[in-house]
Design a protein around this motif. Structure first.
Motif, PDB file in Angstrom:
ATOM      1  N   GLN A  23      78.470  58.243  73.178  1.00 41.86           N
ATOM      2  CA  GLN A  23      78.644  57.850  74.568  1.00 41.86           C
ATOM      3  C   GLN A  23      79.017  56.384  74.689  1.00 41.86           C
ATOM      4  N   ALA A  24      78.552  55.575  73.727  1.00 43.70           N
ATOM      5  CA  ALA A  24      78.840  54.145  73.779  1.00 43.70           C
ATOM      6  C   ALA A  24      80.230  53.817  73.283  1.00 43.70           C
ATOM      7  N   GLN A  25      80.881  54.758  72.575  1.00 45.45           N
ATOM      8  CA  GLN A  25      82.201  54.511  72.036  1.00 45.45           C
ATOM      9  C   GLN A  25      83.275  54.742  73.101  1.00 45.45           C
ATOM     10  N   PRO A  26      84.400  54.041  72.977  1.00 42.60           N
ATOM     11  CA  PRO A  26      85.519  54.314  73.899  1.00 42.60           C
ATOM     12  C   PRO A  26      86.081  55.695  73.637  1.00 42.60           C
ATOM     13  N   ALA A  27      86.621  56.329  74.655  1.00 47.07           N
ATOM     14  CA  ALA A  27      87.180  57.669  74.518  1.00 47.07           C
ATOM     15  C   ALA A  27      88.331  57.659  73.534  1.00 47.07           C
ATOM     16  N   PRO A  28      88.474  58.709  72.705  1.00 45.61           N
ATOM     17  CA  PRO A  28      89.586  58.760  71.766  1.00 45.61           C
ATOM     18  C   PRO A  28      90.919  58.587  72.481  1.00 45.61           C
ATOM     19  N   ALA A  29      91.822  57.904  71.794  1.00 38.81           N
ATOM     20  CA  ALA A  29      93.127  57.622  72.391  1.00 38.81           C
ATOM     21  C   ALA A  29      94.010  58.847  72.269  1.00 38.81           C
ATOM     22  N   ASP A  30      94.100  59.624  73.342  1.00 44.02           N
ATOM     23  CA  ASP A  30      94.900  60.836  73.319  1.00 44.02           C
ATOM     24  C   ASP A  30      96.380  60.526  73.173  1.00 44.02           C
ATOM     25  N   SER A  31      96.795  59.349  73.635  1.00 41.30           N
ATOM     26  CA  SER A  31      98.221  59.054  73.627  1.00 41.30           C
ATOM     27  C   SER A  31      98.748  58.764  72.229  1.00 41.30           C
ATOM     28  N   VAL A  32      97.850  58.379  71.291  1.00 40.79           N
ATOM     29  CA  VAL A  32      98.290  58.041  69.942  1.00 40.79           C
ATOM     30  C   VAL A  32      98.223  59.285  69.083  1.00 40.79           C
ATOM     31  N   ARG A  33      99.308  60.043  69.034  1.00 38.50           N
ATOM     32  CA  ARG A  33      99.367  61.282  68.269  1.00 38.50           C
ATOM     33  C   ARG A  33     100.827  61.631  68.039  1.00 38.50           C
ATOM     34  N   PRO A  34     101.096  62.487  67.040  1.00 33.49           N
ATOM     35  CA  PRO A  34     102.488  62.875  66.793  1.00 33.49           C
ATOM     36  C   PRO A  34     103.106  63.507  68.032  1.00 33.49           C
ATOM     37  N   ALA A  35     104.380  63.241  68.237  1.00 35.57           N
ATOM     38  CA  ALA A  35     105.071  63.762  69.415  1.00 35.57           C
ATOM     39  C   ALA A  35     105.043  65.277  69.429  1.00 35.57           C
ATOM     40  N   GLY A  36     104.785  65.842  70.587  1.00 36.80           N
ATOM     41  CA  GLY A  36     104.793  67.297  70.731  1.00 36.80           C
ATOM     42  C   GLY A  36     103.483  67.966  70.387  1.00 36.80           C
ATOM     43  N   GLN A  37     102.477  67.203  69.932  1.00 37.06           N
ATOM     44  CA  GLN A  37     101.202  67.792  69.567  1.00 37.06           C
ATOM     45  C   GLN A  37     100.154  67.486  70.636  1.00 37.06           C
ATOM     46  N   ALA A  38      99.275  68.450  70.856  1.00 36.95           N
ATOM     47  CA  ALA A  38      98.164  68.229  71.774  1.00 36.95           C
ATOM     48  C   ALA A  38      97.088  67.397  71.081  1.00 36.95           C
ATOM     49  N   ALA A  39      96.174  66.855  71.880  1.00 39.36           N
ATOM     50  CA  ALA A  39      95.064  66.078  71.324  1.00 39.36           C
ATOM     51  C   ALA A  39      93.934  67.018  70.962  1.00 39.36           C
ATOM     52  N   TYR A  40      93.438  66.927  69.707  1.00 32.81           N
ATOM     53  CA  TYR A  40      92.349  67.767  69.242  1.00 32.81           C
ATOM     54  C   TYR A  40      91.185  66.863  68.848  1.00 32.81           C
ATOM     55  N   HIS A  41      89.996  67.200  69.317  1.00 24.84           N
ATOM     56  CA  HIS A  41      88.823  66.373  69.040  1.00 24.84           C
ATOM     57  C   HIS A  41      87.713  67.132  68.333  1.00 24.84           C
ATOM     58  N   ASN A  42      87.909  68.421  68.010  1.00 23.49           N
ATOM     59  CA  ASN A  42      86.881  69.239  67.361  1.00 23.49           C
ATOM     60  C   ASN A  42      87.481  69.984  66.183  1.00 23.49           C
ATOM     61  N   ILE A  43      86.643  70.204  65.154  1.00 22.88           N
ATOM     62  CA  ILE A  43      87.075  70.922  63.955  1.00 22.88           C
ATOM     63  C   ILE A  43      85.946  71.841  63.494  1.00 22.88           C
ATOM     64  N   VAL A  44      86.298  73.045  63.098  1.00 22.48           N
ATOM     65  CA  VAL A  44      85.374  73.927  62.373  1.00 22.48           C
ATOM     66  C   VAL A  44      85.969  74.149  60.992  1.00 22.48           C
ATOM     67  N   ARG A  45      85.091  74.169  59.959  1.00 27.94           N
ATOM     68  CA  ARG A  45      85.566  74.262  58.578  1.00 27.94           C
ATOM     69  C   ARG A  45      84.730  75.248  57.777  1.00 27.94           C
ATOM     70  N   LEU A  46      85.357  75.798  56.736  1.00 31.12           N
ATOM     71  CA  LEU A  46      84.692  76.635  55.745  1.00 31.12           C
ATOM     72  C   LEU A  46      85.015  76.073  54.372  1.00 31.12           C
ATOM     73  N   GLY A 221      90.113  74.101  57.534  1.00 30.46           N
ATOM     74  CA  GLY A 221      89.575  73.922  58.870  1.00 30.46           C
ATOM     75  C   GLY A 221      90.570  74.262  59.955  1.00 30.46           C
ATOM     76  N   TYR A 222      90.040  74.340  61.172  1.00 31.06           N
ATOM     77  CA  TYR A 222      90.843  74.604  62.367  1.00 31.06           C
ATOM     78  C   TYR A 222      90.379  73.650  63.446  1.00 31.06           C
ATOM     79  N   ARG A 223      91.307  72.933  64.048  1.00 33.69           N
ATOM     80  CA  ARG A 223      90.905  71.975  65.090  1.00 33.69           C
ATOM     81  C   ARG A 223      91.397  72.410  66.464  1.00 33.69           C
TER      82      ARG A 223
END
Length: 224
Positions: A23-46, A221-223
């Motif tokens: 909560q104390a951290q600044p929100a992830p920068a959604d704008s800094v990402r490869p063009a055409g990709q959505a912003a992903y903030h969660n991952i599940v892995r096996l 994983g899948y994000r």
């Protein structure tokens, strides 16, 4: 039981601290990402490495392979920081099986290709717990099982370094590889060995054989 409650309390405190830190951290920068990709903030892995190594070890030692599952969930909490929780499940009737929890804080090193967290090279301090059960009961179809189950509660701490890379058309799929060292210590007192149990032993587990135990991951994983 007190040890389990203390271990559970420790994880709750750590999780609460991680949430407060997020909560104390600044929100992830959604704008800094490869063009055409959505912003992903969660991952599940096996993890696939634990399935291979532990199954082979138990097959050689006891002739009864296990199918351990190491599941992970990662959440981005800052531009270069994430929290990661791992659960180890051992679905087996092997003579010795382990379950446990781990908590990581991952710091990703910024690069032109991966300017934000959840991809790229990282360092990950880790705390973990394991419950190891040794089954010394004799099982027969026409007899009630006799003997006892020994439980060893372990606590561990260490660090891993690794790299997580995205692939696939939408960048949702991930490959995660890491290596590091962990140090483990038994937290509970050893169970008393019943008299006459020739198969029973109080030998240390594989986690306790050396001061530092190598650890690693090879996960898919899948994000989202």
């Amino acid at each position: 039981m007190k040890i389990r409650l203390r271990s559970t309390g420790l994880f709750l405190v750590l999780l609460g601290g991680g949430a407060a830190f997020a909560q104390a951290q600044p929100a992830p920068a959604d704008s800094v990402r490869p063009a055409g990709q959505a912003a992903y903030h969660n991952i599940v892995r096996l993890d696939g490495l634990v399935i291979l190594t532990r199954s082979m070890a138990d097959l050689i030692r006891d002739g009864s392979p296990v199918l351990p599952l190491l599941l992970g969930y990662e959440r981005q909490v800052g531009q270069h920081l994430s929290g990661n929780i791992e659960i180890l499940l051992t679905a087996s009737k092997a003579k010795e099986r382990a379950t446990g929890l781990a908590l990581q804080m991952r710091y990703y090193i910024a690069s032109p290709r991966y300017p934000t967290a959840l991809a790229g090279f990282y360092v990950a301090p880790t705390v973990s717990s394991r419950l190891v059960k040794r089954d010394y009961r004799a099982h027969f179809l026409w007899y009630t099982p006799s003997g006892f189950i020994q439980r060893r509660t372990l606590g561990g701490a260490g660090a891993l370094v690794g790299r997580q890379a995205a692939f696939g058309p939408s960048g949702r799929l991930l490959f995660d590889a890491s290596i590091g060292l962990m140090s483990w210590k038994q937290l509970n007192s050893s169970a008393d060995i019943p008299a006459g149990c020739k198969r029973c032993t109080d030998e240390p587990t594989s986690y306790e054989n050396t001061v530092f135990v190598p650890d690693g991951r090879l996960s898919l994983g899948y994000r989202f």
